[in-house]
Design a protein around this motif. Structure first.
Motif, short mmCIF file in Angstrom:
data_model
loop_
_atom_site.label_atom_id
_atom_site.label_comp_id
_atom_site.label_asym_id
_atom_site.label_seq_id
_atom_site.Cartn_x
_atom_site.Cartn_y
_atom_site.Cartn_z
N THR A 85 0.84 -1.19 0.00
CA THR A 85 0.00 0.00 0.00
C THR A 85 0.88 1.24 0.00
O THR A 85 1.80 1.35 0.81
CB THR A 85 -0.91 0.01 1.24
N ASN A 110 2.94 -5.69 1.96
CA ASN A 110 2.05 -6.85 2.10
C ASN A 110 0.78 -6.57 2.90
O ASN A 110 0.26 -7.47 3.58
CB ASN A 110 2.80 -8.03 2.72
N SER A 151 -3.13 -4.57 2.56
CA SER A 151 -4.07 -3.98 1.59
C SER A 151 -4.44 -2.55 1.98
O SER A 151 -4.45 -2.20 3.17
CB SER A 151 -5.35 -4.82 1.52
N LYS A 173 -7.36 -1.28 2.07
CA LYS A 173 -8.55 -1.30 2.94
C LYS A 173 -8.17 -1.51 4.40
O LYS A 173 -8.75 -0.90 5.30
CB LYS A 173 -9.52 -2.40 2.49
N ASN A 186 -2.77 0.67 -4.25
CA ASN A 186 -2.03 -0.58 -4.34
C ASN A 186 -0.85 -0.37 -5.27
O ASN A 186 -1.02 0.14 -6.37
CB ASN A 186 -2.94 -1.67 -4.93
#
Length: 128
Positions: free
Chosen positions: A2, A52, A54, A56, A92
């Motif tokens: 991220t 590693n 996300s 979200k 991402n």
């Protein structure tokens, strides 16, 4: 990975990394990538990568940090912003930032509460 923007308010570099690390529980400090070190005595913004994880998940952690900070008080009892960090603008990416990746800095300096003072200039005579 991220990519996000880390906002620090009067927060030392390593303290900010530690706050992120502590808030995410399942990452190592080395999973947080920053290209450079920003001033402590300022509001600063910088790109940050978290390996590693996300976007979200990082958003949820950020929301949790905001709620937690909202209920905290500064040392003087006020509900100020000391030691505050936030992350936002998540994406991402397939890379991680490292020390030395910084290509430059942009500064905006704000001067507040400036007062004008009276100043008289007395010029000496050239032949005196």
């Amino acid at each position: 990975n991220t990519l996000c923007i880390l906002k620090k308010y009067q927060t030392e570099h390593l303290t900010a990394i530690n706050q992120l690390h502590t808030s995410m529980h399942n990452i190592r400090m080395s999973d947080i990538g920053l290209a450079g070190i920003k001033d402590m005595c300022a509001i600063t913004y910088q790109f940050c990568t978290i390996r590693n994880i996300s976007p979200k998940f990082v958003q949820r952690v950020n929301d949790k940090m905001k709620r937690h900070h909202h209920h905290q008080k500064d040392e003087d009892g006020s509900s100020g912003k000391s030691n505050m960090i936030q992350v936002g603008n998540f994406a991402n990416v397939d890379f991680s930032l490292n020390q030395g990746d910084l290509l430059g800095n942009v500064f905006e300096i704000v001067i507040r509460d400036v007062q004008r003072i009276a100043f008289r200039f007395h010029q000496k005579e050239a032949n005196a």
